[in-house]
Design a protein around this motif. Structure first.
Motif, PDB file in Angstrom:
ATOM      1  N   ILE A 149       0.570  -1.254   0.043  1.00 41.05           N
ATOM      2  CA  ILE A 149      -0.274   0.326  -0.021  1.00 41.05           C
ATOM      3  C   ILE A 149       0.819   1.517   0.152  1.00 41.05           C
ATOM      4  O   ILE A 149       0.459   2.141  -0.544  1.00 41.05           O
ATOM      5  CB  ILE A 149      -0.968  -0.244   1.308  1.00 41.05           C
ATOM      6  N   SER A 150       2.209   0.943   1.097  1.00 37.10           N
ATOM      7  CA  SER A 150       3.456   2.289   1.106  1.00 37.10           C
ATOM      8  C   SER A 150       3.800   2.562  -0.457  1.00 37.10           C
ATOM      9  O   SER A 150       3.758   4.201  -0.376  1.00 37.10           O
ATOM     10  CB  SER A 150       4.024   2.516   2.080  1.00 37.10           C
ATOM     11  N   ARG A 151       4.090   1.823  -0.971  1.00 37.63           N
ATOM     12  CA  ARG A 151       4.849   1.547  -2.072  1.00 37.63           C
ATOM     13  C   ARG A 151       4.386   1.621  -3.643  1.00 37.63           C
ATOM     14  O   ARG A 151       5.092   1.703  -4.436  1.00 37.63           O
ATOM     15  CB  ARG A 151       6.003   0.850  -2.508  1.00 37.63           C
ATOM     16  N   THR A 152       3.190   1.605  -3.761  1.00 36.23           N
ATOM     17  CA  THR A 152       2.508   1.260  -4.927  1.00 36.23           C
ATOM     18  C   THR A 152       1.277   2.784  -5.719  1.00 36.23           C
ATOM     19  O   THR A 152       0.800   3.541  -4.511  1.00 36.23           O
ATOM     20  CB  THR A 152       1.191   0.193  -5.046  1.00 36.23           C
ATOM     21  N   GLN A 153       2.364   2.925  -6.639  1.00 34.92           N
ATOM     22  CA  GLN A 153       2.004   4.598  -6.958  1.00 34.92           C
ATOM     23  C   GLN A 153       1.138   5.110  -7.028  1.00 34.92           C
ATOM     24  O   GLN A 153       0.509   5.979  -7.041  1.00 34.92           O
ATOM     25  CB  GLN A 153       3.839   4.956  -8.228  1.00 34.92           C
TER      26      GLN A 153
END
Length: 259
Positions: A149-153
């Motif tokens: 969730i944090s790293r999916t642009q």
């Protein structure tokens, strides 16, 4: 009981570690290297993207659906962990008797206590480590989902309801809901034990406060994930521990009536 306290402290430590992790700010793509990225984080990120496509391009709905799907997949492990916890709890009176019987601190007495305790576990078919295995399996998936969730642009560029998924909730409503649902979940999990142990009561309040502090600073997408996960756990706990919750509530009401 001590194991449960250590577990919650460990979860808080993991959250703190993740919040300061340098890789958490690195976008996840098909080019990302390393076992963690290639086989856990990227597949989960791709799953979120594909579900969003099926949900009409809504990454908010995708996070909700994927959270529920992951929780459902892990449900058998949670049930196994709960059963193990109940079995250990049922043996607590017998274990306390053994501790009183072998109260001396000398080495031979403590060895005898360990032997008697293991014999008690074998007699009732209880494995004291069985409750840890489901947690070991779950944690990489849950942390990997957190990273996804944090790293999916693609998530950062979308809105959902009143907030932007890539930015903190502007009105702090999601963090508050995350904190309240965390409290309810913990209260249900500790039904009948928190009032008997000051440490458990402290953790009951500490975890929601920590969640709110993190959620205020983190992207709203993560707060949404926590809220959905907590609601699922509340429903799950109600169905798994329903009789215990009713018994704890009845005990509390009778105690209040006596006062």
């Amino acid at each position: 009981m001590k194991r449960r306290i250590l577990l919650m402290i460990g979860l808080l430590f993991i959250m703190a570690l993740l919040s300061g992790c340098t890789e958490i700010n690195t976008p996840i793509t098909s080019e990302s290297v390393g076992f963690w990225n290639q086989y856990i984080v990227y597949p989960l990120s791709l799953f979120i993207i594909k579900v969003a496509e099926l949900a009409g391009g809504s990454f908010g709905l995708s996070i909700i659906f994927v959270t529920i799907i992951i929780r459902l997949v892990m449900l058998p492990l949670m049930i196994k962990q709960t059963k193990s916890s109940k079995a250990m709890q049922a043996l607590q009176p017998e274990m306390q008797k053994l501790k009183e019987k072998y109260s001396s601190k000398d080495q031979k007495t403590q060895q005898k206590l360990q032997q008697e305790t293991m014999a008690l576990f074998q007699q009732h078919g209880v494995n004291p480590l069985a409750g840890c295995f489901p947690l070991i399996v779950q944690m990489p998936v849950l942390i990997g989902f957190y990273h996804a969730i944090s790293r999916t642009q693609e998530i950062k560029a979308h809105d959902f309801l009143w907030f932007q998924l890539g930015s903190p909730d502007p009105i702090y409503l999601l963090p508050l809901i995350a904190g309240v649902t965390t409290f309810i979940q913990q209260k249900m999990m500790m039904a009948g034990t928190a009032n008997q142990n000051p440490q458990m009561a402290m953790m009951l309040w500490l975890m929601p406060i920590m969640i709110i502090v993190f959620a205020v600073k983190f992207p709203a997408a993560l707060s949404l994930y926590w809220v959905v996960g907590n609601i699922f756990m509340i429903v799950q706990t109600y169905f798994i521990k329903g009789p215990e919750l009713k018994k704890a509530a009845a005990t509390g009401n009778s105690g209040g009536a006596k006062k």
